[in-house]
Motif scaffolding. Structure first.
Motif, PDB file in Angstrom:
ATOM      1  N   UNK A  54       0.806  -1.219   0.000  1.00  0.00           N
ATOM      2  CA  UNK A  54       0.000   0.000   0.000  1.00  0.00           C
ATOM      3  C   UNK A  54       0.844   1.275   0.000  1.00  0.00           C
ATOM      4  N   UNK A  55       1.711   1.430   0.973  1.00  0.00           N
ATOM      5  CA  UNK A  55       2.439   2.689   1.133  1.00  0.00           C
ATOM      6  C   UNK A  55       3.836   2.664   0.521  1.00  0.00           C
ATOM      7  N   UNK A  56       4.316   1.521   0.146  1.00  0.00           N
ATOM      8  CA  UNK A  56       5.669   1.435  -0.400  1.00  0.00           C
ATOM      9  C   UNK A  56       5.730   0.701  -1.712  1.00  0.00           C
ATOM     10  N   UNK A  57       4.759   0.924  -2.559  1.00  0.00           N
ATOM     11  CA  UNK A  57       4.697   0.126  -3.797  1.00  0.00           C
ATOM     12  C   UNK A  57       5.873   0.382  -4.729  1.00  0.00           C
ATOM     13  N   UNK A  58       6.535   1.551  -4.648  1.00  0.00           N
ATOM     14  CA  UNK A  58       7.705   1.825  -5.485  1.00  0.00           C
ATOM     15  C   UNK A  58       9.011   1.406  -4.802  1.00  0.00           C
ATOM     16  N   UNK A  59       8.938   1.149  -3.511  1.00  0.00           N
ATOM     17  CA  UNK A  59      10.119   0.803  -2.728  1.00  0.00           C
ATOM     18  C   UNK A  59      10.900  -0.393  -3.288  1.00  0.00           C
ATOM     19  N   UNK A  60      10.269  -1.491  -3.705  1.00  0.00           N
ATOM     20  CA  UNK A  60      11.047  -2.637  -4.197  1.00  0.00           C
ATOM     21  C   UNK A  60      11.983  -2.287  -5.355  1.00  0.00           C
ATOM     22  N   UNK A  61      11.597  -1.350  -6.191  1.00  0.00           N
ATOM     23  CA  UNK A  61      12.455  -0.964  -7.328  1.00  0.00           C
ATOM     24  C   UNK A  61      13.717  -0.227  -6.882  1.00  0.00           C
ATOM     25  N   UNK A  62      13.730   0.265  -5.651  1.00  0.00           N
ATOM     26  CA  UNK A  62      14.904   0.997  -5.166  1.00  0.00           C
ATOM     27  C   UNK A  62      16.010   0.064  -4.678  1.00  0.00           C
ATOM     28  N   UNK A  63      15.716  -1.211  -4.498  1.00  0.00           N
ATOM     29  CA  UNK A  63      16.691  -2.159  -3.953  1.00  0.00           C
ATOM     30  C   UNK A  63      17.672  -2.574  -5.043  1.00  0.00           C
ATOM     31  N   UNK A  64      18.951  -2.450  -4.741  1.00  0.00           N
ATOM     32  CA  UNK A  64      20.009  -2.835  -5.676  1.00  0.00           C
ATOM     33  C   UNK A  64      21.253  -3.240  -4.905  1.00  0.00           C
ATOM     34  N   UNK A  65      22.378  -3.328  -5.612  1.00  0.00           N
ATOM     35  CA  UNK A  65      23.637  -3.646  -4.939  1.00  0.00           C
ATOM     36  C   UNK A  65      24.800  -3.000  -5.675  1.00  0.00           C
ATOM     37  N   UNK A  66      25.884  -2.781  -4.943  1.00  0.00           N
ATOM     38  CA  UNK A  66      27.150  -2.292  -5.487  1.00  0.00           C
ATOM     39  C   UNK A  66      28.234  -3.243  -5.034  1.00  0.00           C
ATOM     40  N   UNK A  67      29.172  -3.519  -5.924  1.00  0.00           N
ATOM     41  CA  UNK A  67      30.314  -4.369  -5.590  1.00  0.00           C
ATOM     42  C   UNK A  67      31.506  -3.491  -5.229  1.00  0.00           C
ATOM     43  N   UNK A  68      32.321  -4.014  -4.319  1.00  0.00           N
ATOM     44  CA  UNK A  68      33.551  -3.334  -3.944  1.00  0.00           C
ATOM     45  C   UNK A  68      34.603  -4.365  -3.585  1.00  0.00           C
ATOM     46  N   UNK A  69      35.830  -3.919  -3.420  1.00  0.00           N
ATOM     47  CA  UNK A  69      36.898  -4.819  -2.991  1.00  0.00           C
ATOM     48  C   UNK A  69      37.959  -4.019  -2.264  1.00  0.00           C
ATOM     49  N   UNK A  70      38.682  -4.712  -1.425  1.00  0.00           N
ATOM     50  CA  UNK A  70      39.851  -4.169  -0.746  1.00  0.00           C
ATOM     51  C   UNK A  70      41.034  -5.006  -1.187  1.00  0.00           C
ATOM     52  N   UNK A  71      41.728  -4.561  -2.194  1.00  0.00           N
ATOM     53  CA  UNK A  71      42.840  -5.333  -2.712  1.00  0.00           C
ATOM     54  C   UNK A  71      42.341  -6.525  -3.514  1.00  0.00           C
ATOM     55  N   UNK A  72      43.244  -7.461  -3.793  1.00  0.00           N
ATOM     56  CA  UNK A  72      42.863  -8.584  -4.657  1.00  0.00           C
ATOM     57  C   UNK A  72      42.102  -9.702  -3.951  1.00  0.00           C
ATOM     58  N   UNK A  73      42.042  -9.674  -2.618  1.00  0.00           N
ATOM     59  CA  UNK A  73      41.523 -10.833  -1.895  1.00  0.00           C
ATOM     60  C   UNK A  73      40.253 -10.605  -1.078  1.00  0.00           C
ATOM     61  N   UNK A  74      39.773  -9.386  -0.981  1.00  0.00           N
ATOM     62  CA  UNK A  74      38.588  -9.126  -0.153  1.00  0.00           C
ATOM     63  C   UNK A  74      37.516  -8.488  -1.026  1.00  0.00           C
ATOM     64  N   UNK A  75      36.397  -9.192  -1.180  1.00  0.00           N
ATOM     65  CA  UNK A  75      35.285  -8.720  -2.007  1.00  0.00           C
ATOM     66  C   UNK A  75      34.091  -8.437  -1.111  1.00  0.00           C
ATOM     67  N   UNK A  76      33.310  -7.431  -1.496  1.00  0.00           N
ATOM     68  CA  UNK A  76      32.118  -7.127  -0.707  1.00  0.00           C
ATOM     69  C   UNK A  76      31.013  -6.638  -1.630  1.00  0.00           C
TER      70      UNK A  76
END
Length: 133
Positions: A54-76
């Protein structure tokens, strides 16, 4: 005084194995993190569609993700609503609730669903990397 001899052949074999397996493990680990982020994002959106009708019908479209890393061995991966998107700023309120609104826990449930699969895939990568005999 006698000199001790040490057979380095196994150490050299392990060194060659690690030289081969570490780049593969890095690549595979990054792929597992990306796949996990995509799965969590999809589940979070599905959960949000079901709970924020009802009140958040556009909210699901706002969900996403970004990738990052710290050097060659740590991914987030940073997964969640984009506060700049339509109704994305409702994320904290919908996820955690307020005095007058119960928490939906859409992201928390998505994470709980993905975590066992994620851990299983990382364990397989580690197992494959350690199998050198």
């Amino acid at each position: 005084m006698s000199s001790a001899r040490f057979d380095m052949s196994d150490v050299r074999r392990l060194e060659r194995h690690l030289a081969r397996v570490v780049p593969r493990a890095r690549r595979d680990t990054r792929a597992v993190v990306v796949r996990g982020a995509v799965n969590i994002k999809k589940d979070w959106k599905a959960n949000a569609r079901a709970t924020a009708r009802k009140h958040g019908r556009h909210y699901p479209r706002s969900v996403g993700y970004d990738m990052g890393s710290y050097g060659p061995d740590i991914f987030m991966a940073i997964i969640g609503p984009d506060k700049g998107a339509t109704q994305g700023a409702l994320g904290n309120l919908l996820e955690y609730g307020s005095v007058k609104n119960p928490p939906h826990n859409d992201g928390g449930r998505a994470l709980a669903t993905e975590l066992p699969r994620f851990e299983e895939q990382l364990a397989l990568i580690a197992e494959r990397g350690l199998a050198w005999w």
